[in-house]
Design an enzyme around this catalytic site. Structure first.
Site, PDB file in Angstrom:
ATOM      1  N   HIS A  17       0.841  -1.204   0.000  1.00 51.48           N
ATOM      2  CA  HIS A  17       0.000   0.000   0.000  1.00 51.48           C
ATOM      3  C   HIS A  17       0.873   1.250   0.000  1.00 51.48           C
ATOM      4  CE1 HIS A  17      -3.150  -2.541   2.323  1.00 51.48           C
ATOM      5  NE2 HIS A  17      -3.600  -2.389   1.085  1.00 51.48           N
ATOM      6  N   LYS A  41     -17.382  -7.088   6.260  1.00 48.62           N
ATOM      7  CA  LYS A  41     -16.082  -7.616   6.696  1.00 48.62           C
ATOM      8  C   LYS A  41     -15.947  -7.591   8.212  1.00 48.62           C
ATOM      9  CE  LYS A  41     -12.993  -6.319   2.887  1.00 48.62           C
ATOM     10  NZ  LYS A  41     -11.787  -5.523   2.578  1.00 48.62           N
ATOM     11  N   ARG A  91      -1.850  -5.970  -8.488  1.00 50.31           N
ATOM     12  CA  ARG A  91      -0.849  -7.016  -8.300  1.00 50.31           C
ATOM     13  C   ARG A  91      -0.894  -8.052  -9.404  1.00 50.31           C
ATOM     14  NH1 ARG A  91      -3.171  -8.544  -2.615  1.00 50.31           N
ATOM     15  NH2 ARG A  91      -4.947  -8.209  -3.958  1.00 50.31           N
ATOM     16  N   SER A 128      -3.493  -7.692   2.830  1.00 52.82           N
ATOM     17  CA  SER A 128      -3.766  -7.557   4.264  1.00 52.82           C
ATOM     18  C   SER A 128      -4.235  -8.878   4.848  1.00 52.82           C
ATOM     19  CB  SER A 128      -4.801  -6.459   4.497  1.00 52.82           C
ATOM     20  OG  SER A 128      -4.281  -5.203   4.108  1.00 52.82           O
TER      21      SER A 128
END
Length: 166
Positions: A17, A41, A91, A128
């Site tokens: 990040h 979440k 990514r 994460s």
């Protein structure tokens, strides 16, 4: 002033990040690191902790503002804050496949463009979720997270469930 937003839950913020945010700071006059909360979440860190970690970590970078997104659409948040671009790190091609429909919708809703920055090769594996899993099983994640995050992860605090599923 050209203002961009780097949105995310940042639970926790990690070096991948930081690399994208630092690069965005070189492209825009101001970058808002917009910390979000997704009701679906469960979080390891509270919103307050995530904001604190981001502020501590990014304090030395010029032109960075850290704030909560709040309720509602990111497109509306961008319109209210005068944001001209959303910056997202990619990514892999699966990240692109996931992000493209949202980028298109945000542009159609508010005119805000999305800028995709490819992640540096040594951060391609970071997420994460993976960091929390490795740390939760006793692994050392100090090479992947800032000191403020590492300190909190090894403090022995149990995970916070801001929004328990049920």
């Amino acid at each position: 002033m050209r203002r961009a937003v780097c949105p995310g839950s940042f639970d926790p913020i990690h070096n991948g990040h930081l690399e994208v945010i630092a690069r965005a700071a070189g492209l825009f006059d101001e970058v808002i690191v917009a910390v979000s909360t997704n009701q679906a979440k469960n979080y390891r860190f509270t919103l307050t902790e995530r904001l604190e970690m981001a502020r501590e970590t990014l304090a030395s970078l010029k032109g960075i503002v850290v704030e909560p997104v709040g309720e509602g659409l990111l497109a509306e948040y961008c319109r209210q804050r005068g944001v001209s671009a959303i910056v997202k790190g990619l990514r892999s091609s699966s990240d692109f496949d996931y992000e493209l429909p949202m980028a298109t919708m945000n542009r159609q809703l508010s005119g805000v463009e999305t800028v995709f920055l490819p992640a540096e090769a040594h951060y391609l594996h970071l997420s994460s979720t993976l960091i929390k899993e490795v740390a939760g099983l006793g692994g050392n994640v100090s090479d992947y997270v800032p000191r403020s995050v590492q300190r909190r992860m090894v403090s022995g605090e149990p995970p916070h469930n801001q929004h328990p599923k049920g």
